[in-house]
Design an enzyme around this catalytic site. Structure first.
Site, short mmCIF file in Angstrom:
data_model
loop_
_atom_site.label_atom_id
_atom_site.label_comp_id
_atom_site.label_asym_id
_atom_site.label_seq_id
_atom_site.Cartn_x
_atom_site.Cartn_y
_atom_site.Cartn_z
N GLY A 113 -4.89 9.42 38.62
CA GLY A 113 -4.37 8.06 38.43
C GLY A 113 -3.49 7.56 39.56
N GLU A 164 -9.33 6.70 45.57
CA GLU A 164 -8.02 7.27 45.22
C GLU A 164 -7.81 7.33 43.70
OE1 GLU A 164 -4.99 8.27 47.33
OE2 GLU A 164 -4.99 9.14 45.34
N GLY A 171 -3.91 6.66 21.70
CA GLY A 171 -4.83 6.11 22.71
C GLY A 171 -4.98 7.00 23.92
N LYS A 195 -14.44 9.04 38.56
CA LYS A 195 -14.49 10.46 39.00
C LYS A 195 -15.86 11.08 38.77
CE LYS A 195 -12.05 9.72 36.17
NZ LYS A 195 -11.25 9.14 35.12
N ASP A 237 -13.62 16.35 32.56
CA ASP A 237 -12.85 15.42 33.39
C ASP A 237 -12.12 16.18 34.50
OD1 ASP A 237 -11.42 12.63 33.59
OD2 ASP A 237 -9.78 14.08 33.45
N LYS A 278 -12.68 16.11 38.76
CA LYS A 278 -11.56 15.87 39.68
C LYS A 278 -11.39 17.05 40.63
CE LYS A 278 -9.20 12.87 36.37
NZ LYS A 278 -8.31 12.84 35.20
#
Ligand code: HSE
Length: 429
Positions: A135, A130, A188, A106, A202, A206
């Site tokens: 995701g 995509e 995680g 991204k 992030d 996007k």
């Protein structure tokens, strides 16, 4: 006749590894259902242990990017390295050799798609991404091939799983931010340095990709107004719940005659809104089109196999479509000159203050709101717990006003000695 397509994978981390496993385990299935034999010809990763762990045959291990991009058996190069350094260098090398590229990156797409697309066009190959947004949720294919009949006027998304997990834990279990972040790290979801997720970078990348596609005009990531969740308190989330609101880190894009509005920030939405029920690390995007009305896509926005699903769907698309489509808008570094971006956007607001416990203080504070044209829907004292200065907590909900008025009123209150504004959170209806 069945078509044979050779692919290379650059980077065998979480997503690259999931992609490798999916391509190998589903090869016969794609042959049967898509009439295409997708063969992993080559992988490039310095980590020998990882290559072994995944069972990559010795003859498929490449030693350099040059070896990959000059291999005539390779038609499509998958980039799952991430970031803009070496990943961009490798993608450019592949495109220059006429290999189509599928990427999950991204940051690179948001910052450099104009450069990459130019090279792709020149070399008659495709650039597919995509997996860069949300995701496994096929939002990009939906924008390209599902809702293209519409003028998309609005998009609101929970496009970052890490922050959604943290906010869900704070809301459901009353955890504070630091505790919820620690839990997300131990599972995680959040990285050791969580800045990219928790400060909204992030989501910003996007949103710039998705809004450019939705509105058919370049929305540079630098135009997205950004605020993260690291200063959000469990108290404000709980106060919102009492008022019928749920807090989410929303990526919001609106397109109207007045201009384009793109912003990422913690937001209160009514608890009955479909996005309010999107919890834990799940993602969702809510779209409004002029013919369509509303739709919402929901699913896993990260993880090895959900993201591999998006990568492989692009590989199959590239392998089965001879016509290459590029951006529907002029893909340049900057926005088109005639597009107006609205930074002083309108919203309702939740504000939490600590105020002096003296006669007439609330009247004076209301006077400040009035001076800046802000109309109040609700004002309430919230509990009797005084702060260290003996001030009392007060919550104010405003009617729709604008960003600058709220900033000005906040500065005025903070300078007045009447109280302090502790939290300002936008409220979307
Ligand atoms: N770090 C992202 C998230 C996943 O938490 O949603 C990849 O974009």
């Amino acid at each position: 006749m069945k078509k044979r397509v050779g692919v290379a994978i650059l980077g065998l981390g979480v997503v690259g590894g999931g992609t490798y496993k999916t391509l190998v385990s589903h090869r016969d299935f794609y042959l049967k259902t898509q009439n295409v034999d997708i063969v992993v010809e080559s992988v490039l990763d310095k980590n020998r242990e990882r290559l072994q762990e995944l069972g990559v045959p010795e003859e498929c291990i490449a030693n350099s990017i040059a070896e990959v991009v000059t291999n005539p058996a390779i038609d499509i190069v998958i980039e799952t390295i991430g970031g803009v350094g070496i990943a961009k260098e490798f993608v450019m090398a592949a495109l220059k050799e006429g290999k189509s590229v599928v990427t999950a990156n991204k940051e690179m797409i948001s910052k450099c798609s104009h450069e990459l697309e130019r090279i792709a066009k020149r070399n008659c190959c495709g650039l597919y991404y995509e997996a860069s947004c949300v995701g496994g949720v096929p939002i990009i294919r939906t924008l390209l091939d599902g809702v293209q009949a519409n003028h998309i006027t609005e998009m609101m998304g929970i496009v970052n799983g890490t922050t959604n997990y943290i906010l869900t834990k704070m809301a459901q279990e009353g955890k504070d931010y630091a505790e919820a972040l620690k839990e997300a790290q131990s599972l995680g979801y959040a990285e050791f340095d969580p800045t990219n997720d928790v400060e909204g970078f992030d989501s910003t990348y996007k949103l710039s990709i998705l809004s450019s596609m939705a509105f058919h005009t370049k929305v540079p990531y630098t135009k997205v107004s950004r605020e993260g969740i690291s200063t959000i308190s469990a108290q404000d989330i709980a106060n919102g719940q009492d008022l019928g609101y749920t807090m989410k880190l929303l990526a919001i894009a609106k397109n109207s005659e007045a201009g384009v509005e793109v912003r990422v920030h913690p937001t209160f939405i009514p608890s009955e809104h479909p996005l309010a029920g999107v919890n834990d690390a799940y993602n969702a995007v809510y779209l409004r089109g002029d013919a369509l009305d509303d739709i919402m896509l929901y699913g896993k926005g990260a993880g090895a196999f959900p993201t591999a699903s998006a990568v492989v769907s692009d590989v199959i698309y590239a392998a089965t479509h001879s016509e290459i489509k590029y951006s529907t808008y002029k893909n340049t570094a900057a926005a088109e000159g005639d597009v107006k971006f609205i930074s002083n956007f309108s919203s309702a607001y939740y504000m939490r203050l600590f105020v002096e416990d003296k006669t007439g203080v609330l009247a004076k504070i209301c006077g400040i709101f009035s001076k800046f044209g802000i109309s109040i829907v609700k004002i309430m004292q919230k509990g009797n717990t005084r702060n260290e200065n003996g001030r009392l907590p007060v919550i104010i909900i405003t009617h729709k006003t604008n960003e600058n008025s709220v900033k000005n009123a906040t500065a005025k209150i903070n300078a007045s000695g009447l109280g302090t504004v502790e939290a300002v959170i936008r409220v979307e209806a």
